[in-house]
Enzyme design. Structure first.
Site, PDB file in Angstrom:
ATOM      1  N   HIS A 145       0.846  -1.192   0.000  1.00 39.70           N
ATOM      2  CA  HIS A 145       0.000   0.000   0.000  1.00 39.70           C
ATOM      3  C   HIS A 145       0.885   1.247   0.000  1.00 39.70           C
ATOM      4  O   HIS A 145       1.836   1.337   0.784  1.00 39.70           O
ATOM      5  CB  HIS A 145      -0.903   0.010   1.232  1.00 39.70           C
ATOM      6  CG  HIS A 145      -2.004   1.019   1.157  1.00 39.70           C
ATOM      7  ND1 HIS A 145      -1.816   2.355   1.431  1.00 39.70           N
ATOM      8  CD2 HIS A 145      -3.322   0.880   0.818  1.00 39.70           C
ATOM      9  CE1 HIS A 145      -2.948   3.014   1.276  1.00 39.70           C
ATOM     10  NE2 HIS A 145      -3.895   2.126   0.898  1.00 39.70           N
ATOM     11  N   ASP A 150       0.147   3.175   3.693  1.00 43.65           N
ATOM     12  CA  ASP A 150       0.344   2.381   4.904  1.00 43.65           C
ATOM     13  C   ASP A 150       1.715   1.730   4.972  1.00 43.65           C
ATOM     14  O   ASP A 150       2.281   1.577   6.064  1.00 43.65           O
ATOM     15  CB  ASP A 150      -0.739   1.303   5.003  1.00 43.65           C
ATOM     16  CG  ASP A 150      -2.135   1.885   5.141  1.00 43.65           C
ATOM     17  OD1 ASP A 150      -2.236   3.050   5.570  1.00 43.65           O
ATOM     18  OD2 ASP A 150      -3.105   1.178   4.809  1.00 43.65           O
ATOM     19  N   SER A 197       4.609  13.980   3.873  1.00 43.29           N
ATOM     20  CA  SER A 197       5.237  14.807   2.831  1.00 43.29           C
ATOM     21  C   SER A 197       5.944  16.001   3.442  1.00 43.29           C
ATOM     22  O   SER A 197       6.957  16.480   2.929  1.00 43.29           O
ATOM     23  CB  SER A 197       4.178  15.297   1.835  1.00 43.29           C
ATOM     24  OG  SER A 197       3.547  14.213   1.197  1.00 43.29           O
ATOM     25  N   HIS A 236      40.758  50.185 -11.777  1.00 46.38           N
ATOM     26  CA  HIS A 236      39.799  51.136 -12.352  1.00 46.38           C
ATOM     27  C   HIS A 236      39.818  51.080 -13.896  1.00 46.38           C
ATOM     28  O   HIS A 236      39.508  52.064 -14.557  1.00 46.38           O
ATOM     29  CB  HIS A 236      40.076  52.572 -11.904  1.00 46.38           C
ATOM     30  CG  HIS A 236      40.055  52.761 -10.427  1.00 46.38           C
ATOM     31  ND1 HIS A 236      38.921  53.083  -9.704  1.00 46.38           N
ATOM     32  CD2 HIS A 236      41.051  52.642  -9.509  1.00 46.38           C
ATOM     33  CE1 HIS A 236      39.213  53.167  -8.424  1.00 46.38           C
ATOM     34  NE2 HIS A 236      40.502  52.897  -8.269  1.00 46.38           N
ATOM     35  N   SER A 241      31.692  35.041 -36.302  1.00 51.65           N
ATOM     36  CA  SER A 241      30.774  35.962 -36.958  1.00 51.65           C
ATOM     37  C   SER A 241      30.238  35.342 -38.235  1.00 51.65           C
ATOM     38  O   SER A 241      30.938  34.590 -38.929  1.00 51.65           O
ATOM     39  CB  SER A 241      31.481  37.278 -37.286  1.00 51.65           C
ATOM     40  OG  SER A 241      30.667  38.115 -38.081  1.00 51.65           O
ATOM     41  N   SER A 242      28.985  35.681 -38.543  1.00 45.67           N
ATOM     42  CA  SER A 242      28.392  35.217 -39.796  1.00 45.67           C
ATOM     43  C   SER A 242      28.747  36.120 -40.960  1.00 45.67           C
ATOM     44  O   SER A 242      28.454  35.792 -42.119  1.00 45.67           O
ATOM     45  CB  SER A 242      26.864  35.153 -39.647  1.00 45.67           C
ATOM     46  OG  SER A 242      26.354  36.448 -39.361  1.00 45.67           O
ATOM     47  N   LYS A 252      36.965  35.836 -37.507  1.00 40.52           N
ATOM     48  CA  LYS A 252      36.756  36.428 -36.186  1.00 40.52           C
ATOM     49  C   LYS A 252      36.648  35.328 -35.129  1.00 40.52           C
ATOM     50  O   LYS A 252      35.954  34.341 -35.316  1.00 40.52           O
ATOM     51  CB  LYS A 252      35.481  37.268 -36.193  1.00 40.52           C
ATOM     52  CG  LYS A 252      35.380  38.271 -35.045  1.00 40.52           C
ATOM     53  CD  LYS A 252      34.224  39.238 -35.310  1.00 40.52           C
ATOM     54  CE  LYS A 252      34.200  40.362 -34.296  1.00 40.52           C
ATOM     55  NZ  LYS A 252      33.761  39.915 -32.983  1.00 40.52           N
ATOM     56  N   GLU A 263      31.545  34.278 -22.454  1.00 38.88           N
ATOM     57  CA  GLU A 263      30.166  34.756 -22.548  1.00 38.88           C
ATOM     58  C   GLU A 263      29.192  33.724 -21.977  1.00 38.88           C
ATOM     59  O   GLU A 263      28.208  34.074 -21.309  1.00 38.88           O
ATOM     60  CB  GLU A 263      29.838  35.086 -23.998  1.00 38.88           C
ATOM     61  CG  GLU A 263      30.610  36.274 -24.531  1.00 38.88           C
ATOM     62  CD  GLU A 263      30.613  36.390 -26.048  1.00 38.88           C
ATOM     63  OE1 GLU A 263      31.254  37.317 -26.565  1.00 38.88           O
ATOM     64  OE2 GLU A 263      29.980  35.546 -26.717  1.00 38.88           O
TER      65      GLU A 263
END
Length: 458
Positions: A122, A125, A133, A181, A311-312, A317, A324
């Protein structure tokens, strides 16, 4: 379809599904994201049900036959063999009751199949004996996240740290200009710069270890509201001992079950540690991206391994795609961490009701950080090269070498030298010698770049 019953009545369930009526109700009620609970979460559910059956048997509450059947079925969940039978969406009841019942039903039906006797086990049970839970799902959250940290994120960070350490050693002799900086500063070696990244990764590993420790307290034993109703007093400590032995993580029963179920502060703390790791990785990724910028109109002190066309439209490149990627992972993880912070606020009275979402956020964060760190090490750091000539060129052109002249001519005179050199396009040497501020031999020693990379003597 077959007909299953639960406390609410009959429900049609697909013939080939191991789940029952309660799970089917959740499938119909929560068609939200199409994202099931994380795989590691499901497997940890099996781990807990296996341990619970063994302890209930040892306490004389469950027969040896039923215990063996439950443990065999739970073992199949642990091995990932039954993952397709856990369809409940992340966005479900906030206690995760649907996922707990999903496990109970799958184990009960699969165990009954093994026994060759329908209904032999069961779901409530037998499989859920001594549990709720409200204590099981927080327990699964802690166990599954701790295992993911130990088995996935820690090794990935270790690999990235080792890759950075190898580059630090290889670049130890290369003197370059420092930057603060985003402006020229005094020299250091490229190896010293990378040693800082190594230290960041080492601290990230320490944060993972701290996160695992934070998750060691388990809510199991508190049942509905933390009082432990329907649970044997020896149940929780014995389950925790089994889990600790199986995982190699020092899991233990919570010091206070009311906190363990009502609050999710531990998860919030872990999310904060993951966000810190994300920030650290982002810093490293951004530095490498900037140091490799160019190759002719940027800093170009590092050369990236080419992984794909950049790059396309611009032939030849090469872009810092791995940096990224890792930056985006960092942003994502920090967003997930903020979600966990919000979830942690929703612990009303005796139960937090955002646990499935917390589990999703933590597992997603751990997986993305682990994959991101591993791929960044493999496809970026391990193939990095230094452009020694470029490092030397930029260092020799920098006016901040004048800092080394402070002990000889004073800050004000050194500042005046730097300003004149910049305004008239002269070198520091030309201005200092032209003004007769130092003799040539002393000046050469003072402006020796390698000497500037360590503390000076008296």
């Amino acid at each position: 379809m077959r007909t299953e019953k639960d406390s609410m009545g009959e429900m049609a369930v697909p013939d080939d599904a191991l789940w029952g009526a309660s799970t089917q109700r959740a499938v119909l009620n929560f068609p939200i994201s199409g994202r099931p609970m994380p795989e590691g979460f499901i497997r940890s559910l099996g781990l807990i049900k296996e341990a619970a059956a063994l302890v209930n048997e040892s306490l004389g509450r469950l027969s040896a036959e039923k215990s063996a059947l439950i443990r065999q079925a739970a073992g199949e969940i642990i091995e990932g063999k039954l993952s397709a039978h856990f369809p409940v969406d992340v966005f479900q009841t906030g206690s995760g009751t649907s996922s707990n019942m999903n496990a109970n039903e799958v184990i009960a039906r699969r165990a009954s199949q093994i026994a060759g006797s329908p209904g032999a086990i069961h779901p409530n049970d037998d499989v859920n004996m001594g549990q709720s839970s409200n204590d099981i799902i927080p327990t699964v959250l802690h166990i599954s996240a701790a295992l993911a940290l130990k088995n996935d994120l820690l090794p990935a960070l270790g690999r990235l740290r080792e890759a950075l350490a190898q580059k630090s050693a290889a670049f130890a002799h290369i003197v370059k200009i420092g930057r603060t900086h985003l402006m020229d500063a005094t020299p250091l070696t490229l190896g010293q710069e990378f040693s800082g990244y190594v230290a960041q990764l080492r601290k990230s590993e320490q944060r993972v270890e701290r996160a695992i420790e934070v998750l060691c307290e388990l809510a199991i034993g508190g049942t509905a509201v933390g009082t432990g109703i329907n649970s044997h007093p020896k149940f929780a400590p014995q389950v925790c001992a089994i889990l600790a032995e199986k995982t190699g993580i020092a899991f233990r029963e919570a010091d206070n079950h009311f906190e363990a179920q009502a609050g999710r502060d531990d998860a919030v703390e872990v999310a904060g540690l993951l966000a810190t790791i994300a920030a650290s990785l982002t810093k490293v990724a951004n530095d490498i991206r900037l140091l490799s910028s160019g190759p002719r109109a940027g800093l170009a002190e590092l050369r990236l391994p080419a992984t794909q066309p950049g790059s396309s439209i611009m032939p030849g490149k090469v872009n810092p795609v791995m940096s990224e990627m890792l930056v985006q992972v960092g942003l994502y993880v920090q967003g997930l961490a903020q979600t966990v912070v919000g979830c942690g606020r929703d612990g009303h009275f005796e139960l937090n009701v955002t646990i499935p979402l917390i589990a999703h956020c933590l597992h997603e964060s751990i997986q993305c950080l682990a994959n991101g760190a591993r791929v960044f090490a493999e496809k970026c750091v391990e193939g990095l090269e230094a452009d020694e000539a470029r490092c030397r060129e930029l260092m020799e052109r920098s006016l901040m070498l004048v800092t080394a002249l402070n002990p000889f001519i004073g800050y004000d005179a050194a500042a005046s030298v730097a300003k004149e050199a910049l305004a008239e396009g002269k070198s520091l040497r030309e201005v200092v010698l032209g003004r007769g501020l130092m003799d040539a031999e002393t000046l050469e020693r003072a402006l020796e770049p390698l000497a500037m990379t360590r503390p000076s003597g008296d």
